[in-house]
Write a protein that holds these residues in place. Structure first.
Motif, PDB file in Angstrom:
ATOM      1  N   ASP A 131       0.831  -1.210   0.000  1.00 40.24           N
ATOM      2  CA  ASP A 131       0.000   0.000   0.000  1.00 40.24           C
ATOM      3  C   ASP A 131       0.866   1.261   0.000  1.00 40.24           C
ATOM      4  O   ASP A 131       0.576   2.230  -0.711  1.00 40.24           O
ATOM      5  CB  ASP A 131      -0.927   0.009   1.216  1.00 40.24           C
ATOM      6  CG  ASP A 131      -1.994  -1.076   1.155  1.00 40.24           C
ATOM      7  OD1 ASP A 131      -2.250  -1.604   0.057  1.00 40.24           O
ATOM      8  OD2 ASP A 131      -2.555  -1.413   2.218  1.00 40.24           O
ATOM      9  N   LYS A 132       1.944   1.239   0.778  1.00 34.62           N
ATOM     10  CA  LYS A 132       2.837   2.390   0.851  1.00 34.62           C
ATOM     11  C   LYS A 132       3.505   2.653  -0.488  1.00 34.62           C
ATOM     12  O   LYS A 132       3.618   3.802  -0.939  1.00 34.62           O
ATOM     13  CB  LYS A 132       3.891   2.168   1.936  1.00 34.62           C
ATOM     14  CG  LYS A 132       4.811   3.356   2.143  1.00 34.62           C
ATOM     15  CD  LYS A 132       5.817   3.112   3.245  1.00 34.62           C
ATOM     16  CE  LYS A 132       6.734   4.313   3.419  1.00 34.62           C
ATOM     17  NZ  LYS A 132       7.797   4.072   4.403  1.00 34.62           N
ATOM     18  N   ARG A 133       3.923   1.596  -1.178  1.00 30.73           N
ATOM     19  CA  ARG A 133       4.574   1.784  -2.480  1.00 30.73           C
ATOM     20  C   ARG A 133       3.592   2.316  -3.524  1.00 30.73           C
ATOM     21  O   ARG A 133       3.991   3.062  -4.424  1.00 30.73           O
ATOM     22  CB  ARG A 133       5.229   0.480  -2.945  1.00 30.73           C
ATOM     23  CG  ARG A 133       6.485   0.147  -2.147  1.00 30.73           C
ATOM     24  CD  ARG A 133       7.413  -0.802  -2.876  1.00 30.73           C
ATOM     25  NE  ARG A 133       6.884  -2.124  -3.067  1.00 30.73           N
ATOM     26  CZ  ARG A 133       6.917  -3.097  -2.161  1.00 30.73           C
ATOM     27  NH1 ARG A 133       7.451  -2.880  -0.975  1.00 30.73           N
ATOM     28  NH2 ARG A 133       6.425  -4.288  -2.442  1.00 30.73           N
ATOM     29  N   VAL A 134       2.326   1.943  -3.407  1.00 29.45           N
ATOM     30  CA  VAL A 134       1.308   2.511  -4.301  1.00 29.45           C
ATOM     31  C   VAL A 134       1.154   4.006  -4.016  1.00 29.45           C
ATOM     32  O   VAL A 134       1.130   4.831  -4.932  1.00 29.45           O
ATOM     33  CB  VAL A 134      -0.045   1.774  -4.155  1.00 29.45           C
ATOM     34  CG1 VAL A 134      -1.161   2.538  -4.859  1.00 29.45           C
ATOM     35  CG2 VAL A 134       0.059   0.357  -4.712  1.00 29.45           C
ATOM     36  N   GLN A 135       1.069   4.368  -2.750  1.00 30.87           N
ATOM     37  CA  GLN A 135       0.932   5.779  -2.369  1.00 30.87           C
ATOM     38  C   GLN A 135       2.121   6.603  -2.841  1.00 30.87           C
ATOM     39  O   GLN A 135       1.985   7.763  -3.241  1.00 30.87           O
ATOM     40  CB  GLN A 135       0.793   5.908  -0.853  1.00 30.87           C
ATOM     41  CG  GLN A 135      -0.514   5.379  -0.305  1.00 30.87           C
ATOM     42  CD  GLN A 135      -0.528   5.289   1.216  1.00 30.87           C
ATOM     43  OE1 GLN A 135       0.452   5.616   1.888  1.00 30.87           O
ATOM     44  NE2 GLN A 135      -1.650   4.840   1.772  1.00 30.87           N
ATOM     45  N   ILE A 140       1.796   0.117  -8.899  1.00 30.45           N
ATOM     46  CA  ILE A 140       0.470   0.514  -9.352  1.00 30.45           C
ATOM     47  C   ILE A 140      -0.602  -0.307  -8.621  1.00 30.45           C
ATOM     48  O   ILE A 140      -0.338  -1.412  -8.159  1.00 30.45           O
ATOM     49  CB  ILE A 140       0.312   0.377 -10.883  1.00 30.45           C
ATOM     50  CG1 ILE A 140       0.483  -1.093 -11.331  1.00 30.45           C
ATOM     51  CG2 ILE A 140       1.294   1.291 -11.605  1.00 30.45           C
ATOM     52  CD1 ILE A 140       0.149  -1.313 -12.799  1.00 30.45           C
ATOM     53  N   GLU A 141      -1.788   0.268  -8.520  1.00 26.98           N
ATOM     54  CA  GLU A 141      -2.884  -0.367  -7.780  1.00 26.98           C
ATOM     55  C   GLU A 141      -3.221  -1.743  -8.342  1.00 26.98           C
ATOM     56  O   GLU A 141      -3.475  -2.681  -7.579  1.00 26.98           O
ATOM     57  CB  GLU A 141      -4.130   0.520  -7.805  1.00 26.98           C
ATOM     58  CG  GLU A 141      -4.008   1.763  -6.961  1.00 26.98           C
ATOM     59  CD  GLU A 141      -5.296   2.574  -6.958  1.00 26.98           C
ATOM     60  OE1 GLU A 141      -6.366   2.011  -7.318  1.00 26.98           O
ATOM     61  OE2 GLU A 141      -5.237   3.753  -6.603  1.00 26.98           O
ATOM     62  N   PHE A 142      -3.248  -1.853  -9.668  1.00 30.21           N
ATOM     63  CA  PHE A 142      -3.623  -3.130 -10.282  1.00 30.21           C
ATOM     64  C   PHE A 142      -2.701  -4.254  -9.808  1.00 30.21           C
ATOM     65  O   PHE A 142      -3.169  -5.316  -9.398  1.00 30.21           O
ATOM     66  CB  PHE A 142      -3.585  -3.027 -11.808  1.00 30.21           C
ATOM     67  CG  PHE A 142      -3.846  -4.335 -12.496  1.00 30.21           C
ATOM     68  CD1 PHE A 142      -5.141  -4.812 -12.646  1.00 30.21           C
ATOM     69  CD2 PHE A 142      -2.794  -5.112 -12.984  1.00 30.21           C
ATOM     70  CE1 PHE A 142      -5.392  -6.031 -13.267  1.00 30.21           C
ATOM     71  CE2 PHE A 142      -3.033  -6.323 -13.607  1.00 30.21           C
ATOM     72  CZ  PHE A 142      -4.334  -6.785 -13.751  1.00 30.21           C
ATOM     73  N   CYS A 143      -1.393  -4.028  -9.868  1.00 33.19           N
ATOM     74  CA  CYS A 143      -0.446  -5.071  -9.444  1.00 33.19           C
ATOM     75  C   CYS A 143      -0.587  -5.373  -7.956  1.00 33.19           C
ATOM     76  O   CYS A 143      -0.575  -6.533  -7.554  1.00 33.19           O
ATOM     77  CB  CYS A 143       0.986  -4.663  -9.769  1.00 33.19           C
ATOM     78  SG  CYS A 143       1.341  -4.699 -11.536  1.00 33.19           S
ATOM     79  N   ILE A 147      -1.533  -9.060  -6.631  1.00 34.53           N
ATOM     80  CA  ILE A 147      -0.617  -9.753  -5.715  1.00 34.53           C
ATOM     81  C   ILE A 147      -1.366 -10.207  -4.471  1.00 34.53           C
ATOM     82  O   ILE A 147      -1.234 -11.353  -4.024  1.00 34.53           O
ATOM     83  CB  ILE A 147       0.580  -8.845  -5.344  1.00 34.53           C
ATOM     84  CG1 ILE A 147       1.509  -8.668  -6.548  1.00 34.53           C
ATOM     85  CG2 ILE A 147       1.351  -9.422  -4.149  1.00 34.53           C
ATOM     86  CD1 ILE A 147       2.576  -7.602  -6.366  1.00 34.53           C
ATOM     87  N   LYS A 148      -2.170  -9.317  -3.918  1.00 34.37           N
ATOM     88  CA  LYS A 148      -2.941  -9.659  -2.711  1.00 34.37           C
ATOM     89  C   LYS A 148      -3.937 -10.782  -2.995  1.00 34.37           C
ATOM     90  O   LYS A 148      -4.152 -11.659  -2.157  1.00 34.37           O
ATOM     91  CB  LYS A 148      -3.682  -8.430  -2.192  1.00 34.37           C
ATOM     92  CG  LYS A 148      -2.781  -7.389  -1.554  1.00 34.37           C
ATOM     93  CD  LYS A 148      -3.617  -6.215  -1.031  1.00 34.37           C
ATOM     94  CE  LYS A 148      -2.759  -5.169  -0.359  1.00 34.37           C
ATOM     95  NZ  LYS A 148      -3.576  -4.065   0.198  1.00 34.37           N
ATOM     96  N   LYS A 149      -4.544 -10.749  -4.170  1.00 30.29           N
ATOM     97  CA  LYS A 149      -5.541 -11.763  -4.521  1.00 30.29           C
ATOM     98  C   LYS A 149      -4.885 -13.115  -4.794  1.00 30.29           C
ATOM     99  O   LYS A 149      -5.381 -14.155  -4.363  1.00 30.29           O
ATOM    100  CB  LYS A 149      -6.336 -11.295  -5.741  1.00 30.29           C
ATOM    101  CG  LYS A 149      -7.602 -12.086  -5.991  1.00 30.29           C
ATOM    102  CD  LYS A 149      -8.447 -11.412  -7.057  1.00 30.29           C
ATOM    103  CE  LYS A 149      -9.768 -12.150  -7.231  1.00 30.29           C
ATOM    104  NZ  LYS A 149     -10.598 -11.558  -8.274  1.00 30.29           N
ATOM    105  N   GLU A 150      -3.769 -13.107  -5.522  1.00 28.31           N
ATOM    106  CA  GLU A 150      -3.065 -14.352  -5.848  1.00 28.31           C
ATOM    107  C   GLU A 150      -2.399 -14.959  -4.618  1.00 28.31           C
ATOM    108  O   GLU A 150      -2.387 -16.173  -4.443  1.00 28.31           O
ATOM    109  CB  GLU A 150      -2.008 -14.087  -6.927  1.00 28.31           C
ATOM    110  CG  GLU A 150      -1.101 -15.262  -7.246  1.00 28.31           C
ATOM    111  CD  GLU A 150      -1.794 -16.422  -7.942  1.00 28.31           C
ATOM    112  OE1 GLU A 150      -1.306 -17.562  -7.814  1.00 28.31           O
ATOM    113  OE2 GLU A 150      -2.818 -16.211  -8.624  1.00 28.31           O
ATOM    114  N   MET A 151      -1.865 -14.104  -3.759  1.00 25.28           N
ATOM    115  CA  MET A 151      -1.137 -14.573  -2.563  1.00 25.28           C
ATOM    116  C   MET A 151      -1.614 -13.800  -1.340  1.00 25.28           C
ATOM    117  O   MET A 151      -0.957 -12.838  -0.912  1.00 25.28           O
ATOM    118  CB  MET A 151       0.371 -14.364  -2.748  1.00 25.28           C
ATOM    119  CG  MET A 151       0.988 -15.166  -3.865  1.00 25.28           C
ATOM    120  SD  MET A 151       2.720 -14.691  -4.188  1.00 25.28           S
ATOM    121  CE  MET A 151       2.472 -13.117  -5.023  1.00 25.28           C
ATOM    122  N   PRO A 152      -2.756 -14.194  -0.753  1.00 26.78           N
ATOM    123  CA  PRO A 152      -3.258 -13.477   0.423  1.00 26.78           C
ATOM    124  C   PRO A 152      -2.229 -13.411   1.554  1.00 26.78           C
ATOM    125  O   PRO A 152      -2.141 -12.423   2.277  1.00 26.78           O
ATOM    126  CB  PRO A 152      -4.491 -14.294   0.836  1.00 26.78           C
ATOM    127  CG  PRO A 152      -4.924 -14.952  -0.432  1.00 26.78           C
ATOM    128  CD  PRO A 152      -3.667 -15.258  -1.188  1.00 26.78           C
TER     129      PRO A 152
END
Length: 198
Positions: A131-135, A140-143, A147-152
């Motif tokens: 989240d910090k790297r997106v901010q 990017i938000e999509f990746c 990532i969160k969806k593929e590897m919770p």
């Protein structure tokens, strides 16, 4: 690339998408010695490739997670192909590299890919860090979301650099079939390489 693959499926695009939403993984035959593991939009799993020679087989890209890599290897094992000689990584993006450790194979990439993966290994991959790297504009938000969806859970994720690198071009002899790995660069990723059979 995906539209090209849909064109060669023995059934329609809609049936392909339904099978993948149902969790069905399959290796598809493109030629007598080239197979591919189709893209899955749900968690942005890219196409993975398998090239078979008379003595060895060779994998193209390692997948976006240990689970993706393992699913691919399970399908390859069912085929009874010649032993796998190694894996070529086409570029550094997470969806092509996060399965390298799970593949547990000799890995080849362009030298810039290795540099990028060395950097990725220094990062943290928990939710807060993503989240910090997106901010900060580094991710990017999509990746992040994929990532969160593929590897919770990513506590056990191990990122790995390639075993050998090249600068311009490399050839791998599989016995009767030669794989050429060629650096092409480009907008998508400066380290991008293609794998082809002359």
């Amino acid at each position: 690339m995906i539209q090209f693959i849909y064109h060669y499926l023995p059934f329609g695009k809609e049936a392909f998408i339904k099978l993948h939403k149902a969790g069905v993984n399959m290796l598809k035959k493109l030629t007598d010695y080239v197979y591919y593991f189709p893209h899955s939009e749900e968690t942005d799993r890219p196409v993975l490739g398998l090239i078979c020679g008379e003595k060895y087989s060779f994998i193209v890209d390692a997948g976006n997670s240990p689970a993706h890599a393992s699913s691919f290897l399970e399908e390859v094992e069912k085929m009874g192909v010649p032993p796998i000689k190694g894996v070529a990584i086409t570029h550094w993006h997470w969806d092509h590299t996060f399965g390298i450790h799970a593949m547990n194979k000799y890995t080849i990439s362009h030298h810039l890919t290795k540099k990028k993966l060395a950097y990725l290994k220094t990062l943290r991959w928990d939710d807060d860090s993503l989240d910090k790297r997106v901010q900060e504009g580094e991710e990017i938000e999509f990746c992040r979301d994929m990532i969160k969806k593929e590897m919770p859970s990513r506590e056990a994720l191990i990122l790995q650099e390639p075993d050998v690198t090249f600068h311009h071009h490399m050839e791998v002899d599989l016995g009767g079939t030669t794989c050429c790995i060629q650096h092409i660069g480009g907008v998508h990723a400066q380290d991008s390489s293609i794998v082809y059979i002359p």
